[in-house]
Design an enzyme around this catalytic site. Sequence first.
Site, PDB file in Angstrom:
ATOM      1  N   CYS A  48     -30.962  -9.984  34.057  1.00  0.00           N
ATOM      2  CA  CYS A  48     -32.022 -10.419  34.985  1.00  0.00           C
ATOM      3  C   CYS A  48     -31.576 -11.565  35.890  1.00  0.00           C
ATOM      4  O   CYS A  48     -31.836 -11.573  37.092  1.00  0.00           O
ATOM      5  CB  CYS A  48     -33.258 -10.841  34.199  1.00  0.00           C
ATOM      6  N   ASP A  80     -36.599 -11.602  27.456  1.00  0.00           N
ATOM      7  CA  ASP A  80     -37.596 -10.879  26.675  1.00  0.00           C
ATOM      8  C   ASP A  80     -37.025  -9.563  26.161  1.00  0.00           C
ATOM      9  O   ASP A  80     -37.246  -9.179  25.013  1.00  0.00           O
ATOM     10  CB  ASP A  80     -38.829 -10.593  27.539  1.00  0.00           C
ATOM     11  N   CYS A 121     -35.951 -13.580  35.225  1.00  0.00           N
ATOM     12  CA  CYS A 121     -36.640 -13.098  34.030  1.00  0.00           C
ATOM     13  C   CYS A 121     -37.996 -13.770  33.878  1.00  0.00           C
ATOM     14  O   CYS A 121     -38.231 -14.868  34.386  1.00  0.00           O
ATOM     15  CB  CYS A 121     -35.784 -13.311  32.788  1.00  0.00           C
ATOM     16  N   ASP A 122     -38.852 -13.124  33.126  1.00  0.00           N
ATOM     17  CA  ASP A 122     -40.293 -13.337  33.163  1.00  0.00           C
ATOM     18  C   ASP A 122     -40.764 -14.790  33.242  1.00  0.00           C
ATOM     19  O   ASP A 122     -41.524 -15.162  34.128  1.00  0.00           O
ATOM     20  CB  ASP A 122     -40.931 -12.705  31.918  1.00  0.00           C
ATOM     21  N   LYS A 123     -40.356 -15.629  32.291  1.00  0.00           N
ATOM     22  CA  LYS A 123     -40.959 -16.961  32.191  1.00  0.00           C
ATOM     23  C   LYS A 123     -40.383 -17.950  33.174  1.00  0.00           C
ATOM     24  O   LYS A 123     -40.956 -19.014  33.403  1.00  0.00           O
ATOM     25  CB  LYS A 123     -40.820 -17.505  30.758  1.00  0.00           C
ATOM     26  N   CYS A 193     -35.895  -6.321  34.920  1.00  0.00           N
ATOM     27  CA  CYS A 193     -36.353  -5.007  34.470  1.00  0.00           C
ATOM     28  C   CYS A 193     -37.091  -4.279  35.582  1.00  0.00           C
ATOM     29  O   CYS A 193     -37.917  -4.847  36.290  1.00  0.00           O
ATOM     30  CB  CYS A 193     -37.248  -5.155  33.248  1.00  0.00           C
ATOM     31  N   GLU A 443     -44.282 -10.850  22.606  1.00  0.00           N
ATOM     32  CA  GLU A 443     -44.649  -9.569  23.206  1.00  0.00           C
ATOM     33  C   GLU A 443     -44.443  -8.458  22.183  1.00  0.00           C
ATOM     34  O   GLU A 443     -43.658  -8.594  21.247  1.00  0.00           O
ATOM     35  CB  GLU A 443     -43.799  -9.292  24.446  1.00  0.00           C
ATOM     36  N   SER A 469     -45.566  -6.789  26.751  1.00  0.00           N
ATOM     37  CA  SER A 469     -44.641  -6.721  27.867  1.00  0.00           C
ATOM     38  C   SER A 469     -45.337  -6.072  29.054  1.00  0.00           C
ATOM     39  O   SER A 469     -46.263  -5.268  28.899  1.00  0.00           O
ATOM     40  CB  SER A 469     -43.423  -5.885  27.470  1.00  0.00           C
TER      41      SER A 469
END
Length: 565
Positions: A48, A80, A121-123, A193, A443, A469
């Site tokens: 990511c 994640d 990435c997500d966070k 992702c 998640e 997720s």
Amino acid sequence: MKLQSYTITQGRDRAPARAMLKGIGFTDEDLQKPIIGVANTWIETMPCNYNLRELAVKVKEGIRAAGGTPMEFNTIAISDGVTMGTEGMKASLVSREVIADSIELLVRGHMFDGVVALVACDKTIPGAAMAMLRLNIPGVILYGGTMQPGKRKGRDISIEDVFEAVGAAAAGRIDEAELKDIEDHACPGAGACGGQFTANTMATVMEMIGLAPMHAAAVPQVDKRKEDVCFRCGQVIMEAVRRNIRARDICTRPAFENAIAAVAATGGSTNAVLHLLAMAREAELPLSIDDFDAVCARTPIFVDLKPGGRFLAADVDKAGGIGVIARRLVEAKLADGSALTVTGRTLAEEAADAHETPGQEVILPVAKALKPRGGMAILRGRLAPEGCVIKLAGHEKKQHHGPARVFEREEDAMEAVTHGKIKAGDVVIIRYEGPRGGPGMREMLGVTGAIVGAGLSDSVALVTDGRFSGATHGFMIAHVAPEAYNGGPIAVVREGDPITVDADAGAINIDVAPAEIRRRLAEWKPPAPKYATGIFAKYCALVSSASEGAVTSQVKATLQKPAVA
């Protein structure tokens, strides 16, 4: 310009500081310019964020060309996808707070005049935004970009397909060789992702809320055009510093509603609820989970993206970018086009520049929407008095009634699913996975993917005080509050208790007499904390409810104790 960096760099008494900075190549001329922090979440533990080190070079070139002096620094990121289903996943949401804290600390310490945050990435995305809203200085969120689709047997695949293939293999629907082939083709290179999972959802949010320049996020990470995007972001931050456009000038209440509308329209990740609530608290703006329900109720899904739809995030770029989504929302009066963005232009002005690709099928006209309401809803009831979130994108089911199958942690539920112990009609309850109970609110993509892979997505409901997720789909309910660790009713659900979920009515109930629930709660005692020392213990002591964004920066959240709901 009134530059706060001059406190560090200018005047006779600052000679020692200048001497230190000259030791690494900065000149007197450099130190008289605005100092721009380049916060980089590059890390070598996932695809990511993998190219962000190279992209930061272009950001710094843009800053220098526009008359500023960049200073790059790093913060962390937790994958994640890599940690999913393990104890390591507990670090993911905690990392959002560490990212926000570390960016805030560095910027306050070195008194930068502005910040560009490279995220993926997500966070990393909400963490950077939270820091900018705390600091309230000019800032730009620069999304590294999505991964290109994997290719297998003539169709596009992503990491979602791998998680679901695990369940399919466990159920005997595919063999181990096919699982390995899917694994080998799902992730072809650097980037986040590939579906409208959490990273791409939050990237969409940042353009719609105005912290990211429009037409920047949709370009995939490995696309050569990303270098031009990065250079432009370096120029945008300099103009924002000159015009003193600050994060809280941008992130107003209408801007937050614009962001929620974009999540609804794209069938985006339920994690956006947590992250936007957290951002609103940093901006000191009132925002509740019920506000999400109101926006979703009036906003149709008109972007056909996985996990609920057909296309991947890279296809948004091919269709014309997030600007096309913004233009649809503004023209339909589903978003406030007058909201300010980091470029100094309004959302409507930025969206008007979008160039839609003729014949594209990804971003539909609002009049031809896939569903009349957005991709999630807020439920309340005897099982979740403070609320929870149900994902509605990707399926037509609205009601479920069945017996509770109770698990005290994700791994136990995963074992049950993969060994055929979950049957049609069941309601899988996974508790003690909330912000405090986990700690860290893991998640559940491993479990939800396995349920889908086992062919149970239309016949089984999953309810948890943990998270999902963005790749999750099916009849799934998360963020149940109060969480089990805080004495919410989910803590006293017993095996076989009848559970009813009605998304149309906005209700989730345990069909047990209220007096019996009160009796169980009176006897309930909180479990011992899973971590007595270190960052998880600190997080457990500080973190607020999921219904408040699971933040740690609010004084009122400090040392809250479990209490019977």
